[in-house]
Design an enzyme around this catalytic site. Structure first.
Site, PDB file in Angstrom:
ATOM      1  N   GLU A  73       0.813  -1.213   0.000  1.00  0.00           N
ATOM      2  CA  GLU A  73       0.000   0.000   0.000  1.00  0.00           C
ATOM      3  C   GLU A  73       0.855   1.275   0.000  1.00  0.00           C
ATOM      4  OE1 GLU A  73      -2.882  -0.262  -0.722  1.00  0.00           O
ATOM      5  OE2 GLU A  73      -3.930  -1.889   0.283  1.00  0.00           O
ATOM      6  N   TYR A 119     -15.357  15.369  18.491  1.00  0.00           N
ATOM      7  CA  TYR A 119     -14.015  14.868  18.211  1.00  0.00           C
ATOM      8  C   TYR A 119     -13.887  14.307  16.801  1.00  0.00           C
ATOM      9  CZ  TYR A 119     -12.263  15.868  22.800  1.00  0.00           C
ATOM     10  OH  TYR A 119     -11.847  16.535  23.929  1.00  0.00           O
TER      11      TYR A 119
END
Length: 211
Positions: A73, A119
């Site tokens: 990746e 958050y």
């Protein structure tokens, strides 16, 4: 933080993610910037059993210069570093709830998670959905580059989340916040939850900025 210290920190945080079920088997990969390139978890390695000295070392072009071979990746990691100057670490997980969410249709692919908690806004920001590509495909990196740094985090279709941050701890914490927000969204599906208002979101972004 020295490179030696960063190697230890990557190993410590990766083990913590693995032990708490954010990745299984050899799933997931982490990278972080150093003075002369990047450190990355090796291909086919478990986040719970990393050797600090065996982490892959890459130059700024992504060429393998030390340690074990890097995760397949690598292209998506390099794409974040190339388009977000503030990015110093990238975390890609297959965490359960975020991955489940990546398999479901949603209304807004530019802001994939509903604004339920502050958050989420403060640590993740607008989560961009990207359509499925084969794991390790250069196309994933090309799509991230195409965002031109507008998103700190993306959700890969039928695959999982990728989160960038200004340091390794911030990236890990944001990845955890994304998973918790995905879990809340899955638990609240069909229940018409109360969202943060446009004004509340604007206040958070004005005070804390975009991640």
């Amino acid at each position: 933080m020295t490179e030696a210290e960063l190697r230890q920190e990557i190993t410590r945080l990766a083990r913590s993610l693995f032990e708490r079920g954010y990745s299984v088997g050899s799933a997931g990969n982490i990278s972080a910037a150093v003075a002369d390139g990047y450190l990355m978890t090796p291909t086919n390695s478990s986040l719970g059993h990393l050797d600090p000295e065996s982490l892959s070392k890459l130059d700024f072009e992504g060429k393998h210069v030390g340690g074990l071979p890097p995760s397949k990746e690598l292209p998506l990691h390099l794409a974040f570093y190339a388009t977000r100057p503030q990015c110093r670490a990238v975390v890609h997980l297959h965490s359960t709830y975020a991955t489940a969410l990546s398999c479901l249709p949603m209304d807004d692919e530019d802001d994939f998670l509903e604004p339920i908690t502050p958050y989420l806004i403060m640590r993740v920001g607008r989560l961009k959905y990207l359509p499925y590509t084969m794991p390790g495909s250069p196309l994933t990196g090309e799509m991230i580059r195409g965002l031109k740094g507008r998103h700190a985090a993306v959700l890969l279709g039928n695959h999982g989340p990728v989160v960038s941050g200004p340091d390794i701890a911030s990236a890990v914490y944001a990845a955890e916040e994304l998973e918790e927000s995905a879990k809340l969204q899955m638990l609240l599906r069909g229940q018409s939850p109360r969202h943060l208002s446009t004004r509340q979101i604007a206040e958070l972004r004005a005070r804390y900025g975009e991640p």
